[in-house]
Design a protein around this motif. Structure first.
Motif, short mmCIF file in Angstrom:
data_model
loop_
_atom_site.label_atom_id
_atom_site.label_comp_id
_atom_site.label_asym_id
_atom_site.label_seq_id
_atom_site.Cartn_x
_atom_site.Cartn_y
_atom_site.Cartn_z
N CYS A 37 0.96 -1.02 0.10
CA CYS A 37 0.00 -0.69 -0.32
C CYS A 37 0.87 1.76 0.02
O CYS A 37 1.86 0.83 0.15
CB CYS A 37 -0.89 -0.73 1.13
N GLY A 38 0.38 1.91 -0.57
CA GLY A 38 0.31 3.71 -0.28
C GLY A 38 1.43 4.12 1.11
O GLY A 38 1.92 4.66 0.78
N VAL A 41 4.44 2.82 2.14
CA VAL A 41 5.44 3.26 1.21
C VAL A 41 6.06 4.32 1.78
O VAL A 41 6.83 4.92 2.80
CB VAL A 41 5.33 3.74 -0.10
N PRO A 183 -3.85 4.08 -7.25
CA PRO A 183 -4.64 3.27 -7.56
C PRO A 183 -5.78 2.91 -7.16
O PRO A 183 -6.73 2.65 -7.01
CB PRO A 183 -3.48 2.30 -6.71
N THR A 319 0.84 -5.17 -11.53
CA THR A 319 1.41 -4.91 -12.37
C THR A 319 2.63 -5.62 -12.15
O THR A 319 3.46 -5.67 -12.26
CB THR A 319 2.00 -3.54 -11.99
N SER A 334 10.88 0.22 -5.98
CA SER A 334 10.36 0.03 -7.19
C SER A 334 8.98 0.84 -7.03
O SER A 334 8.58 1.36 -7.64
CB SER A 334 9.76 -1.18 -7.42
N LEU A 335 8.06 0.90 -6.27
CA LEU A 335 7.78 2.12 -6.09
C LEU A 335 7.45 3.16 -6.16
O LEU A 335 6.76 4.37 -6.30
CB LEU A 335 6.18 1.92 -5.08
N ASP A 338 9.35 4.54 -9.60
CA ASP A 338 8.82 4.37 -10.69
C ASP A 338 6.69 4.55 -10.19
O ASP A 338 5.85 3.52 -10.17
CB ASP A 338 8.56 3.08 -11.30
N THR A 339 6.66 5.42 -10.12
CA THR A 339 5.49 6.16 -9.78
C THR A 339 4.03 6.42 -10.84
O THR A 339 3.02 5.84 -10.45
CB THR A 339 5.36 8.16 -8.78
N SER A 342 3.10 1.55 -12.52
CA SER A 342 3.12 0.37 -10.79
C SER A 342 2.11 0.83 -10.64
O SER A 342 1.93 2.12 -10.04
CB SER A 342 4.36 0.52 -9.99
N LYS A 344 -0.26 -2.25 -8.16
CA LYS A 344 -0.48 -2.32 -7.65
C LYS A 344 0.41 -3.63 -7.49
O LYS A 344 0.38 -4.58 -8.34
CB LYS A 344 -1.12 -3.45 -6.82
N ILE A 345 1.82 -3.80 -6.76
CA ILE A 345 2.51 -4.48 -6.22
C ILE A 345 2.49 -6.08 -5.14
O ILE A 345 2.24 -5.80 -3.94
CB ILE A 345 3.96 -3.91 -6.66
#
Length: 351
Positions: A37-38, A41, A183, A319, A334-335, A338-339, A342, A344-345
């Protein structure tokens, strides 16, 4: 078992911890997939935010760092404690990741998501989905039937979007603007499409606009012209019935207040990193309803049904899939870096 543990800002470690034991009245779930989730991050970059600080244990869980992360997860029931009914070993499930007091006024009113001492599993303790197994109160366990478990890991963020739509009052035949195609904004558009709402998405990222084009009736880029003017062109000069602010940016908030029709509804979905400035004159002269929305409450059953009925396809939102050991390098970083591409990882403890 392996678990991703938050120690401090920029310090998340995948390490071995004891396997949680099933107690009477609890359910053990083997984790299949957990979305990043954001919020995870932000904890990594700026925390602790929702994670308790080292000198202040959470009032319900009693935990301090390190805590296991992950609150968007799916899995299968591995073991059931004494006294639990209605669930079976082997059931595919998702978990509503709450710990609540059941005592405060919001809890007594059924608004448990607004509990004054709420803890989110995977942020404030009680285990987390970025691990191999979790033990939870069966109150929060929701069977998902034949929904693939990787798709099911997106039920939690989809419930956030569903609750925002519920707060808006949008229904089939109405029009909506989603401002911001991150997202949650994209999942919002999926929910709106699923219930028959004509949807417009505004976004500056070309990559996100391309993703949004699969979900919305119209996609708009603010760099191509005034969004509110273009929304009125698409709505016979009236404006949309509802608008969702999904960016946490003041210019976007101003835009949705301009784009919504008189007596329309604006729902603020984003969590703001700074104080917002609101043009109250717009709200007063147009009699706009400005509403907040937070997480979800009693929404999981309806959200699961939308997916089971084929009204929302969650596959395009996934993704990347990675193993737990790669959480920081191939997930969080990665998130961060690369905003755009991406969405959802997903993380699996078995990859």
């Amino acid at each position: 078992m392996k678990a991703a543990r938050f120690y401090a800002r920029n310090d998340i470690r995948v390490e071995d911890i004891p396997v949680p034991a099933v107690r009477p009245g609890t359910v053990a779930v083997n984790i299949a997939w957990c979305g990043i989730c954001g919020t995870d991050v932000h904890e990594y970059l700026e925390g602790p935010i929702f994670v308790p600080s080292a000198d202040t244990p959470h009032p319900l869980t009693g935990e301090v760092p390190p805590v296991t992360l992950g609150h968007e997860f799916s899995g299968t029931i591995a073991e059931i404690g004494d006294g639990v009914e209605g669930l079976s070993v082997g059931d595919a499930v998702v978990v509503e990741p709450y710990v609540v007091c059941n005592e405060c006024i919001p809890c007594q009113l059924g608004k448990y998501h607004l509990c004054t001492r709420i803890a989110v599993i995977g942020l404030a303790g009680d285990g987390g989905g970025l691990s191999e197994r979790i033990v939870v109160d069966p109150r929060w366990v929701h069977p998902v039937g034949d929904i693939p478990l990787d798709h099911a890991a997106l039920i939690e963020p989809l419930a956030v979007a569903y609750h925002a739509v519920e707060r808006s009052g949008a229904r089939s035949g109405t029009t909506a603007l989603v401002a911001g195609a991150g997202p949650v904004g994209l999942l919002l558009a999926a929910v709106l499409k699923g219930i028959g709402v004509t949807t417009i998405i505004s976004e500056v990222s070309a990559a996100r606009l391309a993703q949004a084009a699969e979900l919305a009736d119209h996609v708009l880029n603010p760099t191509d012209g005034d969004i509110a003017d273009r929304v009125r062109e698409l709505t016979d000069g009236v404006g949309v019935d509802v608008a969702f602010e999904c960016a946490g940016v003041n210019a976007v908030l101003d835009t949705v207040l301009d784009a919504v029709r008189p007596a329309g509804v604006v729902v603020n979905v984003s969590i703001w990193g700074s104080r917002a400035s609101i043009d109250m004159q717009k709200i007063v002269l147009k009699e706009i309803d400005l509403r907040g929305t937070f997480a979800y409450v009693n929404n999981h059953r309806a959200v699961i049904a939308l997916v089971q009925d084929g009204k929302i396809d969650l596959a395009p939102f996934i993704t990347k899939k990675i193993g737990l050991e790669d959480l920081v390098q191939d997930g969080l970083n990665s998130l961060i870096n690369d905003t755009e591409s991406s969405i959802k990882i997903l993380v699996s403890p078995t990859l």
